[in-house]
Design a protein around this motif. Structure first.
Motif, PDB file in Angstrom:
ATOM      1  N   ALA A   1       0.832  -1.200   0.000  1.00 26.75           N
ATOM      2  CA  ALA A   1       0.000   0.000   0.000  1.00 26.75           C
ATOM      3  C   ALA A   1       0.869   1.254   0.000  1.00 26.75           C
ATOM      4  CB  ALA A   1      -0.925  -0.007   1.215  1.00 26.75           C
ATOM      5  N   MET A   2       0.366   2.286  -0.667  1.00 26.30           N
ATOM      6  CA  MET A   2       1.061   3.563  -0.735  1.00 26.30           C
ATOM      7  C   MET A   2       0.038   4.668  -0.944  1.00 26.30           C
ATOM      8  SD  MET A   2       2.674   3.464  -4.603  1.00 26.30           S
ATOM      9  CE  MET A   2       3.006   5.228  -4.566  1.00 26.30           C
ATOM     10  N   ILE A   3       0.463   5.892  -0.743  1.00 26.38           N
ATOM     11  CA  ILE A   3      -0.414   7.041  -0.962  1.00 26.38           C
ATOM     12  C   ILE A   3      -0.301   7.456  -2.423  1.00 26.38           C
ATOM     13  CG2 ILE A   3      -0.890   9.436  -0.336  1.00 26.38           C
ATOM     14  CD1 ILE A   3       0.305   8.838   2.397  1.00 26.38           C
ATOM     15  N   GLY A   4      -1.388   7.415  -3.127  1.00 24.47           N
ATOM     16  CA  GLY A   4      -1.382   7.773  -4.544  1.00 24.47           C
ATOM     17  C   GLY A   4      -2.569   7.163  -5.236  1.00 24.47           C
ATOM     18  N   MET A   5      -2.534   7.203  -6.528  1.00 23.88           N
ATOM     19  CA  MET A   5      -3.599   6.603  -7.333  1.00 23.88           C
ATOM     20  C   MET A   5      -2.973   5.871  -8.520  1.00 23.88           C
ATOM     21  SD  MET A   5      -6.746   6.260  -6.992  1.00 23.88           S
ATOM     22  CE  MET A   5      -7.946   5.328  -7.953  1.00 23.88           C
ATOM     23  N   PRO A   6      -3.037   4.541  -8.543  1.00 21.76           N
ATOM     24  CA  PRO A   6      -3.688   3.661  -7.567  1.00 21.76           C
ATOM     25  C   PRO A   6      -2.901   3.583  -6.259  1.00 21.76           C
ATOM     26  CG  PRO A   6      -2.562   2.359  -9.227  1.00 21.76           C
ATOM     27  CD  PRO A   6      -2.444   3.793  -9.672  1.00 21.76           C
TER      28      PRO A   6
ATOM     29  N   PHE B   1     -10.786  -1.316   1.884  1.00 23.50           N
ATOM     30  CA  PHE B   1     -10.810  -0.690   0.564  1.00 23.50           C
ATOM     31  C   PHE B   1     -11.052   0.816   0.655  1.00 23.50           C
ATOM     32  CE2 PHE B   1     -11.236  -4.717  -1.870  1.00 23.50           C
ATOM     33  CZ  PHE B   1     -10.389  -4.386  -2.903  1.00 23.50           C
ATOM     34  N   PHE B   2     -12.080   1.221   1.400  1.00 22.07           N
ATOM     35  CA  PHE B   2     -12.572   2.592   1.318  1.00 22.07           C
ATOM     36  C   PHE B   2     -12.164   3.460   2.502  1.00 22.07           C
ATOM     37  CE2 PHE B   2     -15.508  -0.045  -1.148  1.00 22.07           C
ATOM     38  CZ  PHE B   2     -15.452   0.601  -2.372  1.00 22.07           C
ATOM     39  N   ASN B   3     -12.014   2.876   3.687  1.00 20.12           N
ATOM     40  CA  ASN B   3     -11.618   3.680   4.848  1.00 20.12           C
ATOM     41  C   ASN B   3     -10.092   3.743   5.003  1.00 20.12           C
ATOM     42  OD1 ASN B   3     -14.318   4.049   5.331  1.00 20.12           O
ATOM     43  ND2 ASN B   3     -14.441   2.597   7.017  1.00 20.12           N
ATOM     44  N   ASN B   4      -9.453   2.585   5.017  1.00 17.52           N
ATOM     45  CA  ASN B   4      -8.003   2.538   5.182  1.00 17.52           C
ATOM     46  C   ASN B   4      -7.238   2.711   3.877  1.00 17.52           C
ATOM     47  OD1 ASN B   4      -8.581   1.976   7.866  1.00 17.52           O
ATOM     48  ND2 ASN B   4      -8.347  -0.234   7.613  1.00 17.52           N
ATOM     49  N   ARG B   5      -7.920   2.553   2.760  1.00 20.43           N
ATOM     50  CA  ARG B   5      -7.288   2.641   1.440  1.00 20.43           C
ATOM     51  C   ARG B   5      -6.134   1.646   1.304  1.00 20.43           C
ATOM     52  NH1 ARG B   5      -9.573   5.060  -2.683  1.00 20.43           N
ATOM     53  NH2 ARG B   5      -7.585   5.870  -3.446  1.00 20.43           N
TER      54      ARG B   5
END
Length: 312
Positions: free
Chosen positions: A54-59, A274-278
């Protein structure tokens, strides 16, 4: 002349057989193409993401496959997502809670569904269609509306508590909502038809002469039921249990609306990841583990079905 006609007829017959075989192959391959396109390909994408980080970004995840300098493939596999599913208490308790809730709901559906299916199968042909209509009638209403209806029934100011307070059986409202028992009630109500219909189909296929022969040989109704009726309906029981248990384990709407914050189930955890913790890789690992766990009972059921068909 007759030889020429016979030759032409022979070639025409072979051509028709080849055309029929080609069409038959196309018909057989269509379901496999459908499953490959809408199940296998998305599953492979989820399987790939489950090994990322996991990382901050899109995706919000790192790439698993990377081309370095245009000619070297670099593979980054992260197994920590799967390790967390077995090492962290949160995920272990979620699996245990989901299995307990789905399993108990399936057993309740089996008890109620078998009685309903048995009563429908033994009723007159005129009433039989009416009873089956009553079983499938809830499907004509939205699934979400039915769950919301149970919220109004089980709430502190709902019909059940209001009636019990008015009669005088209780002095304060019961805690019927926001707990695991409310989730079981919702699952049983929503998935009961999936148990009734397979068992009813199996009961309809039973040869009535077998039951008459058992009575002629002096068997009691209870013993006839357990020694003849129940074994012959085992395929329907297995099909109904799978149809109820598998979707109940991954249920999201019912635990979210009827269960409290302490009611952990896999569907809710998937939503949070999926939606809260991303945290898409962790959610994908959880989804992949669910698929592998629940493919095994389905394969076992298919093998048992094949054995029963071969013995018959």
């Amino acid at each position: 002349m007759s030889k020429i006609m016979n030759t032409l007829l022979h070639h025409s017959h072979e051509r028709m057989i080849n055309i029929y075989a080609a069409r038959h192959k196309i018909v057989l391959w269509l379901p496999y193409m459908w499953l490959s396109l809408f199940f296998l390909v998305p599953f492979l994408l989820i399987f790939k993401i489950s090994f990322s980080k996991a990382m901050i970004g899109m995706p919000p995840f790192e790439a698993v496959f990377e081309w370095l300098q245009g000619h070297m493939l670099h593979i980054n596999l992260n197994f920590s997502n799967y390790q967390a599913l077995f090492q962290e208490h949160f995920y272990v308790s979620t699996f245990v809670s989901s299995l307990w809730t789905a399993g108990s709901s399936t057993l309740i559906c089996l008890a109620l569904g078998y009685m309903m299916a048995y009563g429908i199968a033994r009723s007159s042909p005129r009433l039989r269609m009416f009873y089956l209509l009553l079983v499938v009638l809830p499907f004509w209403t939205s699934f979400l509306i039915r769950v919301y209806a149970w919220m109004s029934l089980l709430s502190a100011k709902g019909i059940i508590n209001t009636t019990l307070l008015y009669v005088g059986l209780i002095s304060e409202p019961l805690l019927l909502l926001d707990n695991r028992y409310a989730v079981c009630v919702g699952i049983v109500y929503c998935y009961l038809p999936f148990m009734v219909l397979p068992i009813y189909s199996a009961l309809e296929k039973i040869d009535k002469t077998l039951i008459e022969a058992a009575f002629d040989l002096g068997s009691t109704p209870w013993r006839t039921f357990w020694r003849i009726t129940v074994p012959l309906t085992l395929p329907g029981i297995a099909a109904g249990c799978i149809l109820v248990f598998v979707p109940a384990v991954g249920e999201f709407v019912i635990p979210e609306l009827l269960g409290g914050p302490d009611t952990l189930m896999i569907g809710r955890v998937l939503w949070w990841e999926f939606f809260n913790n991303r945290n898409w890789p962790q959610a994908c690992a959880l989804a992949v583990l669910m698929v592998f766990i629940f493919v095994l009972p389905i394969m076992f059921f298919q093998r048992q079905q094949q054995k029963i068909e071969l013995t018959n």
